[in-house]
Design an enzyme around this catalytic site. Sequence first.
Site, PDB file in Angstrom:
ATOM      1  N   GLU A  69     -24.563  17.536  78.614  1.00 52.89           N
ATOM      2  CA  GLU A  69     -24.422  16.812  77.424  1.00 52.89           C
ATOM      3  C   GLU A  69     -24.024  15.385  77.736  1.00 52.89           C
ATOM      4  O   GLU A  69     -22.804  15.273  78.462  1.00 52.89           O
ATOM      5  CB  GLU A  69     -23.492  17.291  76.320  1.00 52.89           C
ATOM      6  CG  GLU A  69     -23.633  16.476  75.139  1.00 52.89           C
ATOM      7  CD  GLU A  69     -22.347  17.134  73.982  1.00 52.89           C
ATOM      8  OE1 GLU A  69     -21.406  17.221  74.157  1.00 52.89           O
ATOM      9  OE2 GLU A  69     -23.276  17.235  72.997  1.00 52.89           O
ATOM     10  N   GLU A 104     -17.191  23.881  67.159  1.00 52.84           N
ATOM     11  CA  GLU A 104     -18.270  23.336  67.335  1.00 52.84           C
ATOM     12  C   GLU A 104     -18.335  22.302  68.519  1.00 52.84           C
ATOM     13  O   GLU A 104     -17.511  21.556  68.633  1.00 52.84           O
ATOM     14  CB  GLU A 104     -18.484  22.724  66.245  1.00 52.84           C
ATOM     15  CG  GLU A 104     -18.994  23.541  64.926  1.00 52.84           C
ATOM     16  CD  GLU A 104     -20.072  24.790  65.202  1.00 52.84           C
ATOM     17  OE1 GLU A 104     -20.936  24.294  66.046  1.00 52.84           O
ATOM     18  OE2 GLU A 104     -20.149  25.774  64.533  1.00 52.84           O
ATOM     19  N   LYS A 134      -5.451  16.664  62.987  1.00 52.76           N
ATOM     20  CA  LYS A 134      -5.397  15.810  63.852  1.00 52.76           C
ATOM     21  C   LYS A 134      -6.733  15.197  63.938  1.00 52.76           C
ATOM     22  O   LYS A 134      -7.431  15.759  64.632  1.00 52.76           O
ATOM     23  CB  LYS A 134      -4.899  16.320  64.974  1.00 52.76           C
ATOM     24  CG  LYS A 134      -4.279  15.602  66.190  1.00 52.76           C
ATOM     25  CD  LYS A 134      -4.581  15.754  67.463  1.00 52.76           C
ATOM     26  CE  LYS A 134      -6.168  15.482  67.955  1.00 52.76           C
ATOM     27  NZ  LYS A 134      -6.191  13.954  68.112  1.00 52.76           N
ATOM     28  N   CYS A 147     -23.702  15.592  68.467  1.00 45.36           N
ATOM     29  CA  CYS A 147     -23.893  16.668  69.137  1.00 45.36           C
ATOM     30  C   CYS A 147     -25.337  17.247  69.059  1.00 45.36           C
ATOM     31  O   CYS A 147     -25.959  18.090  69.701  1.00 45.36           O
ATOM     32  CB  CYS A 147     -22.952  17.683  68.692  1.00 45.36           C
ATOM     33  SG  CYS A 147     -22.899  18.290  66.955  1.00 45.36           S
TER      34      CYS A 147
HETATM   35  N1  LIG Z   1     -19.611  18.177  69.527  1.00 53.10           N
HETATM   36  C1  LIG Z   1     -19.452  16.904  68.973  1.00 53.10           C
HETATM   37  O1  LIG Z   1     -19.700  16.414  68.023  1.00 53.10           O
HETATM   38  C2  LIG Z   1     -18.694  16.051  69.913  1.00 53.10           C
HETATM   39  C3  LIG Z   1     -18.651  16.170  71.367  1.00 53.10           C
HETATM   40  N2  LIG Z   1     -17.916  15.482  72.261  1.00 53.10           N
HETATM   41  C4  LIG Z   1     -18.497  15.773  73.763  1.00 53.10           C
HETATM   42  O2  LIG Z   1     -16.928  15.479  74.146  1.00 53.10           O
HETATM   43  C5  LIG Z   1     -16.932  14.652  75.235  1.00 53.10           C
HETATM   44  C6  LIG Z   1     -15.668  13.897  75.387  1.00 53.10           C
HETATM   45  O3  LIG Z   1     -15.386  13.084  74.084  1.00 53.10           O
HETATM   46  P1  LIG Z   1     -13.674  13.302  73.582  1.00 53.10           P
HETATM   47  O4  LIG Z   1     -13.330  12.487  72.575  1.00 53.10           O
HETATM   48  O5  LIG Z   1     -13.022  13.160  74.767  1.00 53.10           O
HETATM   49  O6  LIG Z   1     -13.691  14.761  73.202  1.00 53.10           O
HETATM   50  P2  LIG Z   1     -12.504  15.800  72.937  1.00 53.10           P
HETATM   51  O7  LIG Z   1     -12.996  17.045  72.927  1.00 53.10           O
HETATM   52  O8  LIG Z   1     -11.563  15.388  73.904  1.00 53.10           O
HETATM   53  O9  LIG Z   1     -11.701  15.499  71.517  1.00 53.10           O
HETATM   54  C7  LIG Z   1     -12.060  16.011  70.439  1.00 53.10           C
HETATM   55  C8  LIG Z   1     -10.764  16.232  69.758  1.00 53.10           C
HETATM   56  O10 LIG Z   1      -9.717  17.209  70.389  1.00 53.10           O
HETATM   57  C9  LIG Z   1      -8.688  16.642  70.663  1.00 53.10           C
HETATM   58  N3  LIG Z   1      -8.053  16.965  71.768  1.00 53.10           N
HETATM   59  C10 LIG Z   1      -8.386  16.428  73.303  1.00 53.10           C
HETATM   60  N4  LIG Z   1      -7.881  17.396  73.886  1.00 53.10           N
HETATM   61  C11 LIG Z   1      -7.114  17.983  73.432  1.00 53.10           C
HETATM   62  C12 LIG Z   1      -6.383  19.410  73.865  1.00 53.10           C
HETATM   63  N5  LIG Z   1      -6.086  19.676  75.064  1.00 53.10           N
HETATM   64  N6  LIG Z   1      -6.006  20.627  72.855  1.00 53.10           N
HETATM   65  C13 LIG Z   1      -6.342  20.232  71.606  1.00 53.10           C
HETATM   66  N7  LIG Z   1      -7.058  19.274  71.229  1.00 53.10           N
HETATM   67  C14 LIG Z   1      -7.253  18.262  72.002  1.00 53.10           C
HETATM   68  C15 LIG Z   1      -9.122  14.983  70.504  1.00 53.10           C
HETATM   69  O11 LIG Z   1      -7.738  14.446  70.463  1.00 53.10           O
HETATM   70  C16 LIG Z   1      -9.921  14.999  69.437  1.00 53.10           C
HETATM   71  O12 LIG Z   1      -9.402  14.826  68.343  1.00 53.10           O
HETATM   72  C17 LIG Z   1     -17.993  13.533  74.772  1.00 53.10           C
HETATM   73  O13 LIG Z   1     -18.634  12.817  75.911  1.00 53.10           O
HETATM   74  C18 LIG Z   1     -19.069  14.735  74.370  1.00 53.10           C
HETATM   75  O14 LIG Z   1     -19.720  15.214  75.148  1.00 53.10           O
HETATM   76  C19 LIG Z   1     -17.036  14.590  71.673  1.00 53.10           C
HETATM   77  C20 LIG Z   1     -16.883  14.158  70.138  1.00 53.10           C
HETATM   78  C21 LIG Z   1     -17.735  15.130  69.401  1.00 53.10           C
HETATM   79  O1  LIG Z   2     -26.643  15.704  62.951  1.00 52.77           O
HETATM   80  C1  LIG Z   2     -25.638  15.761  62.183  1.00 52.77           C
HETATM   81  O2  LIG Z   2     -25.668  15.256  61.091  1.00 52.77           O
HETATM   82  C2  LIG Z   2     -24.447  16.225  62.328  1.00 52.77           C
HETATM   83  C3  LIG Z   2     -23.985  16.007  63.897  1.00 52.77           C
HETATM   84  C4  LIG Z   2     -22.685  16.619  64.082  1.00 52.77           C
HETATM   85  O3  LIG Z   2     -22.197  17.450  63.548  1.00 52.77           O
HETATM   86  C5  LIG Z   2     -21.927  16.220  65.504  1.00 52.77           C
HETATM   87  O4  LIG Z   2     -22.615  15.387  66.057  1.00 52.77           O
HETATM   88  O5  LIG Z   2     -20.907  16.601  65.518  1.00 52.77           O
END
Ligand SMILES: NC(=O)C1=CN([C@@H]2O[C@H](COP(=O)(O)OP(=O)(O)OC[C@H]3O[C@@H](n4cnc5c(N)ncnc54)[C@H](O)[C@@H]3O)[C@@H](O)[C@H]2O)C=CC1
Ligand SMILES: O=C(O)CCC(=O)C(=O)O
Length: 485
Positions: A387, A252, A177, A286
């Site tokens: 973050e 992650e 998904k 991240c």
């Molecule tokens: N570690 C990383 O690489 C990422 C961190 N983030 C963080 O998350 C914040 C919010 O971004 P979002 O796109 O809203 O992240 P999110 O955590 O809501 O979304 C990530 C994935 O989880 C799914 N998802 C959302 N709610 C869910 C639930 N209740 N159960 C299962 N899956 C669910 C989303 O549809 C998407 O596929 C950002 O501001 C950032 O701080 C966001 C994207 C990537």
């Molecule tokens: O720094 C990268 O290449 C990977 C970063 C990453 O995994 C993320 O933002 O989710």
Amino acid sequence: MTKKQTYLNYIDGQWSPSLSGKLTPSINPANREEIVGYVQDSAGPDLELAVSAANRAKGAWRKLSGAARGDYLFKAANLLEARLEDIAETMMLEMGKTFAECKGETARGVAILRYYAGEGMRKTGDVIPSTDHEAMMFTMRVPLGVVGVITPWNFPVAIPMWKMAPALIYGNTVVIKPAIETSITAAKLLACFDEAGFPPGVVNMVTGDGEVIGGGIARHADIQGITFTGSNKVGKQIGQTALARGAKYQLEMGGKNPLIVAEDANLDLAVDAAITGGLKSTGQKCTATSRVLVHASIYETFRAKLLDRVQQLKLGNGNDASTWMGPCANEKQRNTVLSYINKGIEEGASLLFGGGIPDNEDLKNGYYVQPTVFDNVTSSMTIAKEEIFGPVLALMPFDNLEEALSLANDVEYGLSASIFTQNISYILTFIADMDAGLVRINAETAGVELQAPFGGMKQSSSHSREQGQAAIEFFTSIKTVFLKG
Ligand SMILES: NC(=O)C1=CN([C@@H]2O[C@H](COP(=O)(O)OP(=O)(O)OC[C@H]3O[C@@H](n4cnc5c(N)ncnc54)[C@H](O)[C@@H]3O)[C@@H](O)[C@H]2O)C=CC1
Ligand SMILES: O=C(O)CCC(=O)C(=O)O
């Protein structure tokens, strides 16, 4: 106006519309008036079909040799490589990164597929001496079964690939998904798997709402493993749901990554690293640098050099070769970034540059935010703790390395961290005392290599590691075999 294409779910080897009949537009964040295409706003019954297909396919898939599974991955890699420009362009249109970054990421997806295709020929067990000299004892790795893959929008090719490729090579079937924002990119990735001839049901994709489809994956009794990248809040929910029903999970999540600049650092290189690590991809990694800790003796010089460079960064549409930084990926993300900037100001940090929406006429339809630099930040401020996932750097001075490390570690996260110095004793202390899954010396905090383990400490992950050979730990179970004639 040309009619925009509608993209379908991929279930049991077929492209199929959602049973709900609902669609969601994918919007270009560089121009909110541009619809890139439509994706399925799926519901529970679609997920049900995908999980049943993956469940039916898992028996035959796990019985193939690793080399045979690897052949499928090699074919998918070749197709992805042949479509690199188109997929990179779709990624750019859906989430706003520059075309160069999107091409780089798609090439990384190809390399990830090839790396794991090769893993199909490598060892998956150990021989362990038994206390019974007539017996043989060894371990073998067995797949979990059906793996649910839940991915974010910030790396729409690399993250799905570094989760799907190891899941598949170690014999699991997959239901992915993707984030709704980048579901067209995901559909184009799945087309590579489809045309590579993967047997029906081995890879499936259902697009839709996070709680409905992602939550459905976390709750589904026929999914034995869930791998997730995204926010801390959602990750924790998924972990709790999976734990309650005894499924394996891998999370992650966020980072609050520090870059330490020691008094002997090469300042130009350190400034480069703060800018690329903190602001490339609009800070939406991240691993992005968000706190820059600078020795007091060079603080003013560093700040002046940094500001000089930040002022020159060109914002714009990712399709313009002169653009350095695109928009935030969606409106919610921009609002989050702006609210953190306001919090920084309210809590007493000094705004040195940026802090708002750029007023250029040609940017008004996109979710742009200016690259932003704060000074006088203390570790108790929200912008030093949480973050932001946006182009915001917080500068903080320190007097000695001990203080720098104590500031650097004074957050709930522990994903990546960097130091710029030539001092070997600083380097060794940093490696030993920095609580982060990825420590980098004289390099930016972002940028991971696909062949090395990746993951965080503290609240950044569920403590498992992705990528490289470390991925086998999550995507398989160990069976210990005792064999006697
Ligand atoms: N570690 C990383 O690489 C990422 C961190 N983030 C963080 O998350 C914040 C919010 O971004 P979002 O796109 O809203 O992240 P999110 O955590 O809501 O979304 C990530 C994935 O989880 C799914 N998802 C959302 N709610 C869910 C639930 N209740 N159960 C299962 N899956 C669910 C989303 O549809 C998407 O596929 C950002 O501001 C950032 O701080 C966001 C994207 C990537
Ligand atoms: O720094 C990268 O290449 C990977 C970063 C990453 O995994 C993320 O933002 O989710």
